[in-house]
Design a protein around this motif. Structure first.
Motif: not given
Length: 417
Positions: A282-305
């Protein structure tokens, strides 16, 4: 009532023609006839009779004891702990259901009915499975004896009509000002990660954000079990993983789908949830010209994620932490963190901008933070958007009300960082 239901069901099964696919109307007629015979001379209200007939039909053609809960639009979650212990969540509170399955065998029939609809397999050699219902509700199944008290079914229901951002503003999940900012950033192709704990509303919020995607874009969604409800996009491709099965089908993973999506001329790629090694792709796609991606992930805070993303990338390959952080910092523009509060409401807790790397650490800049106490929550502005390059490239700019810090002085913002 349960005794009558069992008798009616037995008599109907004896009369059913199993050599052909009987239509629902014919089965309902049989149920009505046998109900009349068994209840003859007994005092039963019309409401009770209708409920008995409905339960018999549900046990024969639908999901038995679960069907009434599935049909109830106010029920958000169904939890089955063996055939006789069923719980459900309504308005944020959990209650015990007054129905159950006749036996573990009948519950197994319902389980196979659920998984069979979408070519999933669950058995003793593969006792855990994720799938969905026809309405998109998420289903997790764990068979006995892995589940010690009997097979467990967990159903996360989704509303028939997905909540849009206007509705989330109305219920207080986000402020109108913050929603205005997110609308601009989605249109300008900022890459956004939605984080939060279990049942914090991540998928619902992703659906709401997707309403801001321009309708002329080509969007590809990738999920373990299809549950996103993307609205207003005609050029939409929905991809779903596949498990291996008894016929020898090769499993198709999230990683496989992300890689093939890159060859499908996407304007945006939406990954329902990052849970493991697919985070790197997913990170590779965002870093190879495919901007605007959306995704979710489990985490306890913005820093923790951020730490969670690092660990998930390391599940798939060994990379230096600095390299992983660079991928995160350059690929993700914004983190929207959600949470479920003590009053059972689901709200945006933080909106944080990812500014880049400094001395090996990812730099975050808070834009909004939920403050206050129960009954008096407010999403407070703590800073202004700093990275405006994508807005400029899209020919857009922030309105005046989003340009300045309004709730905190600059001194307080610096102290928070």
């Amino acid at each position: 009532m349960d005794d009558y239901i069992g008798q009616i069901r037995t008599r109907v099964l004896e009369r059913m023609d199993l050599s052909r696919d009987m239509p629902d109307e014919e089965i309902e007629e049989l149920i009505g006839e046998e109900t009349s015979r068994i209840l003859m001379g007994k005092t039963v209200t019309l409401r009770e009779r209708m409920r008995m007939e409905s339960r018999v039909f549900n046990s024969l053609r639908k999901l038995d004891a679960l069907q009434e809960l599935i049909d109830d639009s106010d029920v958000s979650e169904i939890m089955v702990n063996g055939p006789n212990h069923i719980f459900y969540e309504k308005a944020g509170r959990v209650y015990e259901w007054n129905q159950g399955f006749a036996s573990e065998e009948k519950m197994q029939d319902v389980i196979q009915q659920i998984v069979g609809r979408y070519n999933r397999v669950v058995n003793m050699s593969n006792p855990i499975v994720d799938t969905r219902l026809e309405d998109g509700s998420r289903v997790n199944i764990v068979l006995s004896p892995i589940a010690l008290e009997g097979s467990a079914i967990t159903i996360r229901k989704f509303p028939e009509h997905p909540l849009n951002m206007e509705r989330l503003i109305t219920v207080g999940a986000i402020s109108e000002e913050a929603a205005q900012l997110l609308k601009l950033l989605v249109k300008a192709r900022y890459s956004i990660l939605i984080s939060g704990g279990t049942s914090s509303g991540k998928t619902t919020f992703l659906n709401a954000l997707s309403q801001y995607i321009p309708e002329d874009e080509r969007v590809i969604t990738i999920e373990d079990s299809a549950e996103l409800q993307i609205q207003g996009i005609r050029n939409l491709v929905r991809l779903e993983t596949r498990n291996s099965n008894m016929e020898g089908a090769v499993p198709i993973t999230i990683r496989d789908l992300i890689r093939t999506a890159l060859r499908m001329r996407p304007d945006r790629i939406i990954v329902g949830e990052c849970r493991g090694a697919e985070t790197f792709d997913m990170l590779q796609s965002l870093n190879t010209g495919h901007d605007g991606g959306l995704t979710t992930a489990h985490g306890n805070s913005s820093r923790d994620i951020l730490s969670r993303l690092e660990m998930m990338v390391l599940m798939g390959m060994e990379l230096p932490i600095t390299a992983i952080r660079q991928q995160i910092a350059s690929g993700i523009d914004l983190i929207v963190h959600l949470g479920r509060l003590s009053d059972k409401s689901r709200r945006v807790l933080e909106i944080t901008e990812v500014l880049g790397m400094k001395e090996g650490e990812i730099i975050l800049s808070p834009i909004y933070c939920l403050c206050g106490e129960e009954g008096k929550w407010e999403l407070v502005r703590k800073g202004a958007l700093q990275k405006k390059e994508k807005l400029i490239m899209a020919g857009m700019e922030l309105p005046e009300n989003l340009k300045e810090n309004t709730s905190y002085g600059l001194q307080n913002v610096q102290a928070d960082r």
